[in-house]
Structure formats: C-alpha cells, structure tokens
Write a protein that holds these residues in place. Structure first.
Motif, PDB file in Angstrom:
ATOM      1  N   THR A 197      -4.101   8.046   8.678  1.00 35.15           N
ATOM      2  CA  THR A 197      -3.685   6.884   7.890  1.00 35.15           C
ATOM      3  C   THR A 197      -2.807   5.955   8.731  1.00 35.15           C
ATOM      4  OG1 THR A 197      -3.798   8.211   5.873  1.00 35.15           O
ATOM      5  CG2 THR A 197      -2.516   6.179   5.756  1.00 35.15           C
ATOM      6  N   THR A 201       2.351  -6.543   5.175  1.00 35.62           N
ATOM      7  CA  THR A 201       2.198  -5.654   4.035  1.00 35.62           C
ATOM      8  C   THR A 201       3.430  -4.761   3.893  1.00 35.62           C
ATOM      9  OG1 THR A 201      -0.207  -5.665   4.276  1.00 35.62           O
ATOM     10  CG2 THR A 201       0.721  -3.800   3.090  1.00 35.62           C
ATOM     11  N   ILE A 228       4.617  -1.159   3.035  1.00 31.94           N
ATOM     12  CA  ILE A 228       3.998   0.163   3.087  1.00 31.94           C
ATOM     13  C   ILE A 228       4.993   1.205   2.597  1.00 31.94           C
ATOM     14  CG2 ILE A 228       2.968   1.905   4.597  1.00 31.94           C
ATOM     15  CD1 ILE A 228       2.258  -0.574   6.465  1.00 31.94           C
ATOM     16  N   VAL A 253       0.856  -1.189   0.000  1.00 30.43           N
ATOM     17  CA  VAL A 253       0.000   0.000   0.000  1.00 30.43           C
ATOM     18  C   VAL A 253       0.888   1.234   0.000  1.00 30.43           C
ATOM     19  CG1 VAL A 253      -1.980  -1.074   1.160  1.00 30.43           C
ATOM     20  CG2 VAL A 253      -0.276   0.091   2.526  1.00 30.43           C
ATOM     21  N   ASP A 254       0.404   2.274  -0.624  1.00 27.20           N
ATOM     22  CA  ASP A 254       1.108   3.544  -0.681  1.00 27.20           C
ATOM     23  C   ASP A 254       0.297   4.551   0.128  1.00 27.20           C
ATOM     24  OD1 ASP A 254       1.368   6.337  -1.970  1.00 27.20           O
ATOM     25  OD2 ASP A 254       3.142   5.270  -2.700  1.00 27.20           O
ATOM     26  N   CYS A 255       0.928   5.169   1.114  1.00 26.14           N
ATOM     27  CA  CYS A 255       0.205   6.088   2.000  1.00 26.14           C
ATOM     28  C   CYS A 255      -0.394   7.281   1.249  1.00 26.14           C
ATOM     29  CB  CYS A 255       1.128   6.584   3.104  1.00 26.14           C
ATOM     30  SG  CYS A 255       1.574   5.285   4.261  1.00 26.14           S
ATOM     31  N   ASP A 312      -1.376   7.301  -1.832  1.00 30.30           N
ATOM     32  CA  ASP A 312      -2.543   6.790  -2.568  1.00 30.30           C
ATOM     33  C   ASP A 312      -3.743   6.620  -1.636  1.00 30.30           C
ATOM     34  OD1 ASP A 312      -1.017   6.713  -4.876  1.00 30.30           O
ATOM     35  OD2 ASP A 312      -0.782   4.534  -4.880  1.00 30.30           O
ATOM     36  N   LEU A 313      -3.493   6.125  -0.420  1.00 30.19           N
ATOM     37  CA  LEU A 313      -4.586   5.974   0.559  1.00 30.19           C
ATOM     38  C   LEU A 313      -5.211   7.328   0.871  1.00 30.19           C
ATOM     39  CD1 LEU A 313      -2.992   3.453   3.097  1.00 30.19           C
ATOM     40  CD2 LEU A 313      -4.879   2.984   1.525  1.00 30.19           C
ATOM     41  N   VAL A 331      -3.584  -3.337   9.194  1.00 32.43           N
ATOM     42  CA  VAL A 331      -2.745  -3.853   8.115  1.00 32.43           C
ATOM     43  C   VAL A 331      -1.628  -4.739   8.672  1.00 32.43           C
ATOM     44  CG1 VAL A 331      -1.247  -3.186   6.199  1.00 32.43           C
ATOM     45  CG2 VAL A 331      -3.294  -1.850   6.693  1.00 32.43           C
TER      46      VAL A 331
END
Length: 169
Positions: free
Chosen positions: A64, A75, A77, A31-33, A35-36, A72
């Motif tokens: 976030t 994952t 990050i 996951v990309d912060c 992008d979140l 999460v």
C-alpha cells in the motif's frame, strides 16, 4: 499544498476521525490505509490478522505504501497503528503524529458511541497488557518518524484541526 499529509499514531487515537474533519476543513481528498487493504483483500483487517497473521498484514501495508508514494498526491492519508514502519513513509508525505497517552486513547474509545465495535475491530487491543507494552514501544518511534507532533489528548476535534492547520502552513 502539493504534498500529502500522513496521519500516524496508536490505534484508537482518532486518525480516521481527525482525517474526516481535516478533509472538510481543507477540501483535501482522503484515503484510509486499512480501508485500502480491506478492499485489496476483500476482507476486514481483523480477518486478515486471524487468518494470515501480522507479518502478512505488514507486507500488505508495504505494498500500500509503495502505491501511495507513486500514485497519490495532495491527499490526506490516515494510517493504521503500525504503518509508521514502512520504509518510504517520508516519500509519501508530511508525517503528522497524533499523540495521546494510552489511558487517553482508551478513554476516547470507551466514550465513543460505538465503543464495543471500535474495540472489537482492533485485534491488538484484545489484551490490554500487551497493548500497553506495544504503545510504550511505539510512542518514541512515532515521535522519531514525525515531521509534526500534535497532542490530541483532552482536545476537541476543532482544536486539533486548528493546531494541524497552524503547523502545516
């Protein structure tokens, strides 16, 4: 591995690129912060900075970070350049600082295929003197927060991935 890996480092150092390569190599989900945050706000980081300012954006990073800590696991990050400031960083996972000189980062961005786009989406790189001062301020703080430091300057993605995998085993 039962813990998240959290990539930190200055904007443009290659956190997203390294994350994608590491995901392929390890099978981890990523996951990309930023992008979140963009999904949460339904607008780009640059637009958030322009409309609301940096303080508002940092509050979104904290929100976030709390979600990542609670929700999460296992994952990879990738974080924004200022995400290292969140208080619960080490509760989220093992922190890996991707380190490069400021000049190395600029060279990396300029040599990429879509360099104009990469520079344009980073509001804090619009003034190079301010950006260099910010880099000089953050570098020792990144080192302080890191569980692992990986020097990425003048290294291929494969070399960087190999270094990370050696360190996390």
């Amino acid at each position: 591995m039962s813990k998240n890996l959290v990539l930190i480092g200055f904007m443009g150092v290659g956190k997203g690129t390294i994350a994608r390569a590491l995901m392929k190599e390890t099978g981890l989900v990523g996951v990309d912060c930023d992008d979140l945050i963009e999904s949460m706000e339904n607008r780009k980081v640059k637009a958030i900075f322009e409309a609301e300012g940096e303080e508002y954006f940092r509050a979104l990073e904290k929100k976030t970070a709390k979600w990542l800590e609670k929700s999460v696991k296992n994952t990879l990050i990738s974080t924004g350049g200022g995400f290292y400031k969140v208080k619960n960083l080490h509760k989220i996972g093992k922190v890996i600082y991707l380190k490069s000189s400021f000049e190395g980062i600029l060279e990396r961005i300029k040599s990429s295929a879509n360099s104009e786009k990469k520079l344009a989406k980073r509001p804090l790189l619009s003034d190079m003197n301010k950006a260099k001062a910010l880099f000089d301020e953050r570098d020792p703080l990144y080192k302080e927060k890191a569980d692992i430091i990986i020097n990425v300057e003048n290294k291929s993605i494969d070399e960087i991935i190999k270094n990370i995998l050696q360190e996390i085993k």
